[in-house]
Design an enzyme around this catalytic site. Structure first.
Site, PDB file in Angstrom:
ATOM      1  N   TYR A   1       0.832  -1.195   0.000  1.00 31.32           N
ATOM      2  CA  TYR A   1       0.000   0.000   0.000  1.00 31.32           C
ATOM      3  C   TYR A   1       0.876   1.257   0.000  1.00 31.32           C
ATOM      4  CZ  TYR A   1      -3.576  -3.358   1.425  1.00 31.32           C
ATOM      5  OH  TYR A   1      -4.421  -4.437   1.502  1.00 31.32           O
TER       6      TYR A   1
ATOM      7  N   HIS B   1       0.248 -11.907   0.740  1.00 34.42           N
ATOM      8  CA  HIS B   1      -0.567 -10.939   0.010  1.00 34.42           C
ATOM      9  C   HIS B   1      -0.808 -11.399  -1.427  1.00 34.42           C
ATOM     10  CE1 HIS B   1      -1.361  -6.310  -0.441  1.00 34.42           C
ATOM     11  NE2 HIS B   1      -2.356  -7.051  -0.900  1.00 34.42           N
TER      12      HIS B   1
END
Length: 370
Positions: A77, A144
């Protein structure tokens, strides 16, 4: 509520916390989590419109003091920005006031450097994340977007063993994975079971010092699969319960599809789905008075199936986060529940199906506990 393990007397906003609903995280975990939780993708400016670090800190403090007790982040992110901003915002916040997860495996925007699911990178990644966050440990460590690995074998043979090494070292309490295609979640779980059988067989012939730990999945994070637009996650809840795995839901607005401003240009949904969601937003806008589609979406994900313990939501501003907290608890107005509302599908027939599903999940959970 004041008896929650994460409640800190004198630090929390007691009035706000008294309104927060908590549910068991489920699986093998004994944690209870707030039904709405704090995502940090927007802190990394993934959706655009992010404010400065002071506003990010204000959002984090407001959310936690209001009773949110779970935060999710990732080095992906903002390419470490979210973790860095979050680390600064968490300074001075009691560590006992929240649970936090981070991820590994996805990193930089360049295609050649975007993914690295190797054991070595996994071990290094958690140390880097802890340094950025200013923490000694996280509560949950997730692989992820595992579906982008060259194969599931890489996840089973390298990435997850790296996560288990972090767990053994006290750097995380729980291990799991996140992704989009739920059919692949099940495929990975089955591959892990096969791997554990192999490890057990090898351990029988190995000396005590050479024995390898089994891979234990404690939690999975699914995004965009339980919302007004897609409820596929609901069908997988009994399966995860049978494996003793906790389930976290994320992205109630389907990464912007169910919002007044619409999705970002990079959104991967098909044009057909984007058009359908745009029509739904317009439908809500055309009501008298207009209905807030984001509020309906937040309420639906948080309240429509109480077997889902928490829903992660990420927003660039603390005011929007405050609105999300209010929306998650409702209640809906009579107008919002009217027959001409998109939520009219919330029928007695569906209530009966959810009750049966709850019974099945409870039975699976009981077997795991036993």
């Amino acid at each position: 509520v004041m008896e929650q393990a994460t409640y800190v007397a004198g630090w929390h906003d007691d009035e706000a916390v008294s309104k927060m609903e908590y549910r068991p995280l489920g699986g093998r975990s004994d944690l209870s989590v707030s039904i709405v939780s704090l995502g940090s993708a927007a802190l990394g400016n993934v959706y655009g419109g992010a404010g400065d670090e002071s506003d990010a800190a204000k959002q984090v403090h407001m959310a936690l003091q209001s009773g949110i007790n779970y935060i999710d982040t990732s080095p992906w992110y903002g390419h470490t920005v979210a973790e860095t901003v979050l680390g600064k915002a968490l300074k001075g916040v009691p560590r006992s006031a929240y649970y936090i997860s981070t991820k590994l495996g996805r990193y930089l925007p360049d295609v050649e450097q975007m993914f690295d699911f190797s054991y070595e990178r996994a071990v290094r990644s958690i140390d880097e994340s802890l340094e950025r966050l200013g923490l000694d440990y996280v509560d949950i460590l997730l692989v992820h977007d595992f579906e982008f690995a060259p194969s599931l074998d890489v996840i089973v043979n390298e990435t997850l063993p790296g996560c288990m090494a972090a767990k053994a070292a006290g750097k995380t309490r729980m291990v799991g994975f996140s992704g989009y295609p739920l059919s692949e979640f099940k495929a990975l779980m089955e591959r892990i079971e096969t791997k554990n059988q192999q490890i057990n067989a090898d351990n029988e012939a190995a000396s005590s010092s050479a024995k390898k730990p089994l891979i234990q999945i404690d939690v999975v994070l699914s995004y965009c699969r339980y919302s007004l637009q897609d409820t596929t996650l609901e069908d997988y809840l009994p399966y995860f319960a049978s494996k003793g795995v906790s389930v976290i839901n994320a992205a109630p607005m389907s990464m912007g599809l169910l919002s007044p401003i619409g999705p970002a240009a990079w959104h991967p949904a098909s044009d057909q789905i984007k058009d359908a969601c745009r029509d739904a937003v317009q439908y809500c806008n055309n009501q008298t008075p207009p209905a807030d589609v984001a509020r309906l979406a937040m309420w639906y994900s948080a309240q429509n199936n109480k077997l889902i313990p928490t829903t992660l939501v990420s927003t660039p501003s603390h005011e929007a986060m405050k609105a999300n907290i209010a929306s998650a608890h409702g209640p809906l107005t009579e107008h919002e529940k009217a027959d001409n509302n998109p939520l009219s599908a919330y029928t007695a027939e569906r209530e009966a199906r959810l009750a049966e599903q709850a019974k099945n999940v409870a039975a699976e959970q009981e077997q795991v506990t036993a």
